[in-house]
Design a protein around this motif. Structure first.
Motif, PDB file in Angstrom:
ATOM      1  N   PHE A  75      32.108  29.901  43.852  1.00 42.31           N
ATOM      2  CA  PHE A  75      32.338  31.429  43.119  1.00 42.31           C
ATOM      3  C   PHE A  75      31.951  32.580  42.377  1.00 42.31           C
ATOM      4  N   HIS A  76      31.077  31.721  41.319  1.00 39.97           N
ATOM      5  CA  HIS A  76      30.423  31.648  40.173  1.00 39.97           C
ATOM      6  C   HIS A  76      28.893  32.963  40.935  1.00 39.97           C
ATOM      7  N   ASP A  77      28.710  31.888  41.440  1.00 45.24           N
ATOM      8  CA  ASP A  77      27.432  32.829  42.111  1.00 45.24           C
ATOM      9  C   ASP A  77      27.434  34.068  42.608  1.00 45.24           C
ATOM     10  N   ARG A  78      28.596  34.143  43.292  1.00 44.12           N
ATOM     11  CA  ARG A  78      29.049  35.268  44.095  1.00 44.12           C
ATOM     12  C   ARG A  78      29.582  36.428  43.097  1.00 44.12           C
ATOM     13  N   TYR A  79      30.542  36.156  41.882  1.00 44.67           N
ATOM     14  CA  TYR A  79      31.507  37.224  40.840  1.00 44.67           C
ATOM     15  C   TYR A  79      31.256  36.842  39.690  1.00 44.67           C
ATOM     16  N   GLU A  80      31.220  37.698  39.218  1.00 44.93           N
ATOM     17  CA  GLU A  80      31.327  38.238  37.878  1.00 44.93           C
ATOM     18  C   GLU A  80      32.830  37.977  37.409  1.00 44.93           C
ATOM     19  N   VAL A  81      32.922  36.898  36.972  1.00 43.48           N
ATOM     20  CA  VAL A  81      34.583  36.902  36.492  1.00 43.48           C
ATOM     21  C   VAL A  81      34.686  36.904  34.998  1.00 43.48           C
ATOM     22  N   HIS A  82      36.030  37.806  34.805  1.00 41.18           N
ATOM     23  CA  HIS A  82      36.883  37.574  33.833  1.00 41.18           C
ATOM     24  C   HIS A  82      38.033  38.265  33.325  1.00 41.18           C
ATOM     25  N   SER A  83      38.347  37.417  32.662  1.00 40.88           N
ATOM     26  CA  SER A  83      40.188  36.630  32.645  1.00 40.88           C
ATOM     27  C   SER A  83      40.013  37.192  30.994  1.00 40.88           C
ATOM     28  N   TYR A  84      41.067  37.580  30.832  1.00 41.08           N
ATOM     29  CA  TYR A  84      42.202  38.392  29.290  1.00 41.08           C
ATOM     30  C   TYR A  84      42.927  37.994  29.204  1.00 41.08           C
ATOM     31  N   ARG A  85      43.376  37.255  28.133  1.00 41.83           N
ATOM     32  CA  ARG A  85      44.889  36.650  27.861  1.00 41.83           C
ATOM     33  C   ARG A  85      46.004  36.097  29.238  1.00 41.83           C
ATOM     34  N   SER A  86      44.720  34.775  29.052  1.00 43.19           N
ATOM     35  CA  SER A  86      45.622  34.111  30.434  1.00 43.19           C
ATOM     36  C   SER A  86      45.539  34.866  32.032  1.00 43.19           C
ATOM     37  N   ALA A  87      44.974  35.709  32.226  1.00 40.43           N
ATOM     38  CA  ALA A  87      45.861  36.157  33.454  1.00 40.43           C
ATOM     39  C   ALA A  87      45.169  35.406  34.529  1.00 40.43           C
ATOM     40  N   LEU A  88      43.763  34.510  34.920  1.00 37.14           N
ATOM     41  CA  LEU A  88      43.573  34.025  35.991  1.00 37.14           C
ATOM     42  C   LEU A  88      44.319  32.668  35.776  1.00 37.14           C
ATOM     43  N   HIS A  89      44.845  31.988  34.565  1.00 40.24           N
ATOM     44  CA  HIS A  89      45.805  30.655  34.594  1.00 40.24           C
ATOM     45  C   HIS A  89      47.275  31.290  35.335  1.00 40.24           C
ATOM     46  N   VAL A  90      47.544  32.546  34.659  1.00 40.88           N
ATOM     47  CA  VAL A  90      49.092  33.074  34.733  1.00 40.88           C
ATOM     48  C   VAL A  90      49.168  33.270  36.021  1.00 40.88           C
ATOM     49  N   LEU A  91      47.993  34.330  36.449  1.00 38.25           N
ATOM     50  CA  LEU A  91      47.942  34.433  38.515  1.00 38.25           C
ATOM     51  C   LEU A  91      48.081  32.866  39.671  1.00 38.25           C
ATOM     52  N   SER A  92      46.223  32.360  38.966  1.00 35.63           N
ATOM     53  CA  SER A  92      47.088  30.835  39.444  1.00 35.63           C
ATOM     54  C   SER A  92      48.174  29.636  39.994  1.00 35.63           C
ATOM     55  N   ARG A  93      48.820  29.750  38.754  1.00 36.79           N
ATOM     56  CA  ARG A  93      49.761  29.599  39.022  1.00 36.79           C
ATOM     57  C   ARG A  93      51.523  29.585  39.099  1.00 36.79           C
TER      58      ARG A  93
END
Length: 83
Positions: free
Chosen positions: A33-51
């Protein structure tokens, strides 16, 4: 939250920079995924969305991993028309 010294030419070299950017988030995104996209997560957004919205999160990641566009597709004249 990260606080680090900021180097500058203004003489304010020891002024802290406060960032809400999350540290690396290993394990939440598939391999490659990181080979295709640059990922920026703030204030645990990625964690919250994934759960909190696991099904929707998985659908988004699946679609992004399947998305491909080549340079030829972008520079070919008549690009307003679908193939």
């Amino acid at each position: 939250m990260t606080i680090r010294p900021q180097a500058s030419n203004t003489g304010l070299d020891n002024v802290p920079v406060i960032s809400a950017r999350d540290p690396d988030v290993p394990g939440l995104l598939p391999v490659g995924f990181h080979d295709r996209y640059e990922v920026h997560s703030y204030r645990s957004a990625l964690h919250v969305l994934s759960r909190a919205c696991k099904e929707e999160f998985d659908q988004i990641i699946d679609k992004l991993m399947g998305f491909q566009i080549s340079t030829i597709d972008m520079v070919t004249p008549g690009g307003n028309k679908s193939k």
